[in-house]
Design a protein around this motif. Sequence first.
Motif, PDB file in Angstrom:
ATOM      1  N   UNK A   1       0.829  -1.206   0.000  1.00  0.00           N
ATOM      2  CA  UNK A   1       0.000   0.000   0.000  1.00  0.00           C
ATOM      3  C   UNK A   1       0.864   1.257   0.000  1.00  0.00           C
ATOM      4  N   UNK A   2       1.954   1.245   0.756  1.00  0.00           N
ATOM      5  CA  UNK A   2       2.814   2.430   0.790  1.00  0.00           C
ATOM      6  C   UNK A   2       3.526   2.636  -0.527  1.00  0.00           C
ATOM      7  N   UNK A   3       3.925   1.556  -1.182  1.00  0.00           N
ATOM      8  CA  UNK A   3       4.666   1.651  -2.427  1.00  0.00           C
ATOM      9  C   UNK A   3       3.785   2.090  -3.578  1.00  0.00           C
ATOM     10  N   UNK A   4       2.567   1.554  -3.657  1.00  0.00           N
ATOM     11  CA  UNK A   4       1.696   1.822  -4.805  1.00  0.00           C
ATOM     12  C   UNK A   4       0.685   2.927  -4.547  1.00  0.00           C
ATOM     13  N   UNK A   5       0.343   3.167  -3.292  1.00  0.00           N
ATOM     14  CA  UNK A   5      -0.694   4.159  -2.979  1.00  0.00           C
ATOM     15  C   UNK A   5      -2.084   3.630  -3.255  1.00  0.00           C
ATOM     16  N   UNK A   6      -2.212   2.348  -3.529  1.00  0.00           N
ATOM     17  CA  UNK A   6      -3.500   1.723  -3.849  1.00  0.00           C
ATOM     18  C   UNK A   6      -3.929   0.849  -2.682  1.00  0.00           C
ATOM     19  N   UNK A   7      -5.167   1.026  -2.243  1.00  0.00           N
ATOM     20  CA  UNK A   7      -5.711   0.206  -1.168  1.00  0.00           C
ATOM     21  C   UNK A   7      -6.774  -0.717  -1.778  1.00  0.00           C
ATOM     22  N   UNK A   8      -6.462  -1.986  -1.982  1.00  0.00           N
ATOM     23  CA  UNK A   8      -7.429  -2.900  -2.616  1.00  0.00           C
ATOM     24  C   UNK A   8      -8.637  -3.205  -1.745  1.00  0.00           C
ATOM     25  N   UNK A   9      -8.633  -2.811  -0.487  1.00  0.00           N
ATOM     26  CA  UNK A   9      -9.777  -3.061   0.386  1.00  0.00           C
ATOM     27  C   UNK A   9     -10.935  -2.131   0.083  1.00  0.00           C
ATOM     28  N   UNK A  10     -10.673  -1.022  -0.617  1.00  0.00           N
ATOM     29  CA  UNK A  10     -11.730  -0.039  -0.905  1.00  0.00           C
ATOM     30  C   UNK A  10     -12.389  -0.312  -2.212  1.00  0.00           C
TER      31      UNK A  10
END
Length: 65
Positions: A56-65
């Motif tokens: 999440x920190x590397x990509x800035x993408x949160x797959x939980x949302x």
Amino acid sequence: MGAVTFSTDSFSTATTAEAAAAAKPAEARKGVFKRIFDAIVAARTAEAERDFITYMQRTGFDPRK
């Protein structure tokens, strides 16, 4: 050969019942393989959580949302 005698006070049901009610049952202890398996699962779960946070920190993408 000897004779053994008991008094009725040592076998009274009232004190036996009180002692049984006051006694706490012993906790069942996990076996060695169960404890090892639980430790492995906990370690792998912590590793997966660390990897997810890094993703999440590397990509800035949160797959939980």
